[in-house]
Design a protein around this motif. Structure first.
Motif, PDB file in Angstrom:
ATOM      1  N   PHE A 182     -27.468  72.780 -13.923  1.00 28.84           N
ATOM      2  CA  PHE A 182     -26.196  72.237 -13.463  1.00 28.84           C
ATOM      3  C   PHE A 182     -26.206  70.728 -13.714  1.00 28.84           C
ATOM      4  CE2 PHE A 182     -27.691  75.832 -11.093  1.00 28.84           C
ATOM      5  CZ  PHE A 182     -26.627  76.726 -11.193  1.00 28.84           C
ATOM      6  N   SER A 183     -25.428  70.300 -14.721  1.00 26.87           N
ATOM      7  CA  SER A 183     -25.467  68.888 -15.098  1.00 26.87           C
ATOM      8  C   SER A 183     -24.257  68.132 -14.548  1.00 26.87           C
ATOM      9  CB  SER A 183     -25.568  68.722 -16.615  1.00 26.87           C
ATOM     10  OG  SER A 183     -24.363  69.082 -17.242  1.00 26.87           O
ATOM     11  N   HIS A 184     -24.414  66.809 -14.460  1.00 28.55           N
ATOM     12  CA  HIS A 184     -23.455  65.970 -13.750  1.00 28.55           C
ATOM     13  C   HIS A 184     -22.401  65.323 -14.640  1.00 28.55           C
ATOM     14  CE1 HIS A 184     -26.482  66.512 -10.677  1.00 28.55           C
ATOM     15  NE2 HIS A 184     -25.702  65.928  -9.795  1.00 28.55           N
ATOM     16  N   LEU A 185     -22.597  65.311 -15.956  1.00 28.84           N
ATOM     17  CA  LEU A 185     -21.638  64.675 -16.863  1.00 28.84           C
ATOM     18  C   LEU A 185     -21.105  65.714 -17.857  1.00 28.84           C
ATOM     19  CD1 LEU A 185     -23.421  61.306 -17.749  1.00 28.84           C
ATOM     20  CD2 LEU A 185     -21.893  61.802 -15.838  1.00 28.84           C
ATOM     21  N   HIS A 186     -19.785  65.809 -17.954  1.00 30.30           N
ATOM     22  CA  HIS A 186     -19.151  66.696 -18.934  1.00 30.30           C
ATOM     23  C   HIS A 186     -17.930  65.988 -19.500  1.00 30.30           C
ATOM     24  CE1 HIS A 186     -21.524  69.704 -16.658  1.00 30.30           C
ATOM     25  NE2 HIS A 186     -21.526  70.373 -17.793  1.00 30.30           N
ATOM     26  N   SER A 187     -18.178  64.939 -20.273  1.00 32.34           N
ATOM     27  CA  SER A 187     -17.105  64.169 -20.886  1.00 32.34           C
ATOM     28  C   SER A 187     -17.295  64.136 -22.398  1.00 32.34           C
ATOM     29  CB  SER A 187     -17.090  62.735 -20.333  1.00 32.34           C
ATOM     30  OG  SER A 187     -16.856  62.725 -18.941  1.00 32.34           O
ATOM     31  N   TRP A 188     -16.281  63.676 -23.090  1.00 35.19           N
ATOM     32  CA  TRP A 188     -16.340  63.638 -24.549  1.00 35.19           C
ATOM     33  C   TRP A 188     -17.524  62.795 -25.000  1.00 35.19           C
ATOM     34  CZ3 TRP A 188     -15.241  59.457 -28.012  1.00 35.19           C
ATOM     35  CH2 TRP A 188     -15.160  59.844 -29.363  1.00 35.19           C
ATOM     36  N   THR A 189     -18.403  63.371 -25.783  1.00 33.75           N
ATOM     37  CA  THR A 189     -19.616  62.763 -26.355  1.00 33.75           C
ATOM     38  C   THR A 189     -20.600  62.267 -25.291  1.00 33.75           C
ATOM     39  OG1 THR A 189     -18.801  60.483 -26.575  1.00 33.75           O
ATOM     40  CG2 THR A 189     -18.274  62.018 -28.356  1.00 33.75           C
ATOM     41  N   MET A 190     -20.419  62.667 -24.030  1.00 37.44           N
ATOM     42  CA  MET A 190     -21.316  62.222 -22.962  1.00 37.44           C
ATOM     43  C   MET A 190     -21.817  63.417 -22.155  1.00 37.44           C
ATOM     44  SD  MET A 190     -19.270  58.867 -21.537  1.00 37.44           S
ATOM     45  CE  MET A 190     -20.614  58.346 -20.478  1.00 37.44           C
ATOM     46  N   MET A 238     -13.586  65.531  -9.164  1.00 35.93           N
ATOM     47  CA  MET A 238     -12.412  64.905  -8.556  1.00 35.93           C
ATOM     48  C   MET A 238     -11.543  64.323  -9.662  1.00 35.93           C
ATOM     49  SD  MET A 238     -12.467  65.006  -5.167  1.00 35.93           S
ATOM     50  CE  MET A 238     -11.622  63.536  -4.559  1.00 35.93           C
ATOM     51  N   PRO A 239     -10.238  64.151  -9.414  1.00 38.18           N
ATOM     52  CA  PRO A 239      -9.396  63.501 -10.420  1.00 38.18           C
ATOM     53  C   PRO A 239      -9.961  62.127 -10.787  1.00 38.18           C
ATOM     54  CG  PRO A 239      -8.039  64.494  -8.714  1.00 38.18           C
ATOM     55  CD  PRO A 239      -9.465  64.598  -8.243  1.00 38.18           C
ATOM     56  N   PHE A 240     -10.132  61.889 -12.075  1.00 35.73           N
ATOM     57  CA  PHE A 240     -10.668  60.639 -12.608  1.00 35.73           C
ATOM     58  C   PHE A 240     -12.099  60.376 -12.146  1.00 35.73           C
ATOM     59  CE2 PHE A 240      -6.051  60.089 -11.899  1.00 35.73           C
ATOM     60  CZ  PHE A 240      -5.654  60.067 -13.227  1.00 35.73           C
ATOM     61  N   GLY A 241     -12.811  61.411 -11.720  1.00 36.63           N
ATOM     62  CA  GLY A 241     -14.176  61.249 -11.261  1.00 36.63           C
ATOM     63  C   GLY A 241     -15.159  61.115 -12.412  1.00 36.63           C
ATOM     64  N   MET A 242     -16.216  60.347 -12.192  1.00 39.55           N
ATOM     65  CA  MET A 242     -17.272  60.243 -13.193  1.00 39.55           C
ATOM     66  C   MET A 242     -18.151  61.488 -13.170  1.00 39.55           C
ATOM     67  SD  MET A 242     -20.119  57.241 -13.688  1.00 39.55           S
ATOM     68  CE  MET A 242     -21.224  57.257 -15.096  1.00 39.55           C
ATOM     69  N   VAL A 243     -18.415  61.998 -11.974  1.00 42.44           N
ATOM     70  CA  VAL A 243     -19.233  63.216 -11.841  1.00 42.44           C
ATOM     71  C   VAL A 243     -18.385  64.447 -12.132  1.00 42.44           C
ATOM     72  CG1 VAL A 243     -20.428  64.703 -10.190  1.00 42.44           C
ATOM     73  CG2 VAL A 243     -20.923  62.262 -10.247  1.00 42.44           C
ATOM     74  N   LYS A 244     -18.881  65.252 -13.044  1.00 43.19           N
ATOM     75  CA  LYS A 244     -18.293  66.557 -13.348  1.00 43.19           C
ATOM     76  C   LYS A 244     -19.444  67.552 -13.320  1.00 43.19           C
ATOM     77  CE  LYS A 244     -14.651  64.518 -16.236  1.00 43.19           C
ATOM     78  NZ  LYS A 244     -14.979  63.110 -15.931  1.00 43.19           N
ATOM     79  N   PHE A 284     -15.060  73.224 -18.396  1.00 40.39           N
ATOM     80  CA  PHE A 284     -16.148  73.705 -17.546  1.00 40.39           C
ATOM     81  C   PHE A 284     -15.574  74.303 -16.258  1.00 40.39           C
ATOM     82  CE2 PHE A 284     -15.343  69.239 -16.648  1.00 40.39           C
ATOM     83  CZ  PHE A 284     -15.259  69.198 -15.263  1.00 40.39           C
ATOM     84  N   PRO A 285     -16.291  75.233 -15.626  1.00 39.61           N
ATOM     85  CA  PRO A 285     -15.794  75.868 -14.402  1.00 39.61           C
ATOM     86  C   PRO A 285     -16.249  75.192 -13.116  1.00 39.61           C
ATOM     87  CG  PRO A 285     -17.722  77.030 -15.141  1.00 39.61           C
ATOM     88  CD  PRO A 285     -17.490  75.922 -16.146  1.00 39.61           C
ATOM     89  N   GLY A 286     -17.004  74.096 -13.244  1.00 40.43           N
ATOM     90  CA  GLY A 286     -17.593  73.455 -12.071  1.00 40.43           C
ATOM     91  C   GLY A 286     -16.640  72.570 -11.308  1.00 40.43           C
ATOM     92  N   THR A 346     -16.147  61.442  -6.470  1.00 42.10           N
ATOM     93  CA  THR A 346     -15.926  60.790  -7.758  1.00 42.10           C
ATOM     94  C   THR A 346     -17.220  60.362  -8.435  1.00 42.10           C
ATOM     95  OG1 THR A 346     -15.567  58.700  -6.612  1.00 42.10           O
ATOM     96  CG2 THR A 346     -13.609  59.978  -7.195  1.00 42.10           C
ATOM     97  N   ARG A 347     -18.238  59.983  -7.656  1.00 46.53           N
ATOM     98  CA  ARG A 347     -19.487  59.503  -8.253  1.00 46.53           C
ATOM     99  C   ARG A 347     -20.733  60.164  -7.673  1.00 46.53           C
ATOM    100  NH1 ARG A 347     -19.524  55.108 -11.643  1.00 46.53           N
ATOM    101  NH2 ARG A 347     -17.528  54.049 -11.920  1.00 46.53           N
ATOM    102  N   ALA A 348     -20.569  61.281  -6.990  1.00 42.52           N
ATOM    103  CA  ALA A 348     -21.731  61.969  -6.428  1.00 42.52           C
ATOM    104  C   ALA A 348     -21.535  63.478  -6.511  1.00 42.52           C
ATOM    105  CB  ALA A 348     -21.975  61.548  -4.987  1.00 42.52           C
ATOM    106  N   GLY A 349     -22.631  64.169  -6.776  1.00 43.76           N
ATOM    107  CA  GLY A 349     -22.629  65.618  -6.768  1.00 43.76           C
ATOM    108  C   GLY A 349     -23.435  66.114  -5.579  1.00 43.76           C
TER     109      GLY A 349
END
Length: 300
Positions: free
Chosen positions: A115-123, A80-86, A75-77, A182-185
């Motif tokens: 604009f969504s906050h989670l971009h992880s594998w299967t999440m 943070m490193p190891f952040g939950m929010v992407k 994703f282009p958004g 890490t946990r906020a957008g």
């Protein structure tokens, strides 16, 4: 012309006449004026930016966003490193093909869903979208449609670098800027003048392997804050992936009203929305030209 001749020429031009060889004081004075004039002719505008290029300046977040088999992790958004929010734009619609895993952002698609906050594998989950005009709650196809809240955009208005993303939503004339911890957008919306400005919060986001909302609730806490949670899973292949997303959203400007929807059923002026599947909420505003509304959303 020699340096001495140049300096003598400067002296003679300054005084407007030829004379015998100048004194040392006259020579140095004329030379100083000539040297300053030469420097001024070569002077370029002052650039306050550092001249040393850093490695981070070479990062291109768009790399990989036009590849076959795109995944939500590309994703282009902002993150943070190891952040939950992407936090990043989404424009890929659910394909319905089992095992495709295709989700997130595709550079070749001319619209943005939000604009969504989670971009992880299967999440995935928790998408926001600022809009103006009549209320629309249908996501619609990737090409866009009159009933969809998607917006067309131009890559000329799109900007991405580590920790920052921005784009202009052509359908609404809204400038969107993103950053994250890490946990906020954090989002900044610059609105046009409108009596029908809104921010949508969408829980049923197209994700990898048929992302599904099993149970969700969104609550109004005050006229600047809402919170909620969403139980989510995958409908295909990785059905063991089950999690509950908690969130709190705070707005810099008090909103005039809150409503929401479950499927095709829309409720206005409510303090709570609950259901499963396509669940979302919206807050309403009246905005002036170039008025800024900021939103910060924390997740766990």
């Amino acid at each position: 012309m020699s340096a001495e001749s140049t300096l003598q020429f400067g002296y003679m031009v300054t005084h407007g006449r030829r004379s015998s060889r100048p004194t040392r004081r006259e020579f140095l004075g004329a030379g100083g004026r000539a040297a300053v004039a030469a420097v001024l002719r070569r002077t370029v505008p002052f650039d306050p930016r550092p001249s040393i290029r850093r490695s981070v300046d070479d990062v291109d977040p768009f790399i990989g966003t036009a590849s076959p088999g795109l995944r939500s992790m590309v994703f282009p958004g902002v993150a943070m490193p190891f952040g939950m929010v992407k936090l990043s734009p989404d424009n890929i619609a659910w394909s319905g093909r089992a095992g495709s895993g295709r989700a997130g952002y595709d550079y070749r698609i001319p619209t943005i869903l939000g604009f969504s906050h989670l971009h992880s594998w299967t999440m995935g989950g928790l998408l926001t979208m600022p809009t103006t005009g009549p209320l629309k709650v249908i996501q619609g196809p990737e090409s866009g449609s009159p009933e969809s809240f998607r917006s067309r955009f131009s890559h000329q208005s799109e900007n991405a670098s580590p920790g920052y993303y921005a784009v202009t939503l052509d359908a609404y004339g809204i400038r969107v800027e993103l950053t994250a911890t890490t946990r906020a957008g954090f989002q900044r919306y610059t609105f046009p003048k409108s009596d029908q400005a809104r921010v949508l919060l969408v829980l049923g986001v197209p994700g990898e392997y048929d992302l599904a909302v099993k149970n969700a609730v969104i609550r109004r806490i005050s006229d600047t804050e809402i919170d909620g949670e969403s139980e989510q899973t995958n409908g295909q292949i990785y059905t063991f992936q089950r999690y509950k997303l908690h969130f709190v959203a705070r707005f810099s400007k008090p909103f005039d009203s809150m409503g929401g929807w479950v499927g095709s059923s829309i409720t206005n002026n409510t303090s709570e929305i609950a259901g499963q599947g396509d669940v979302g909420a919206f807050v309403g505003y009246r905005t002036a030209e170039d008025e800024v509304v900021q939103v910060k959303i924390g997740v766990s």
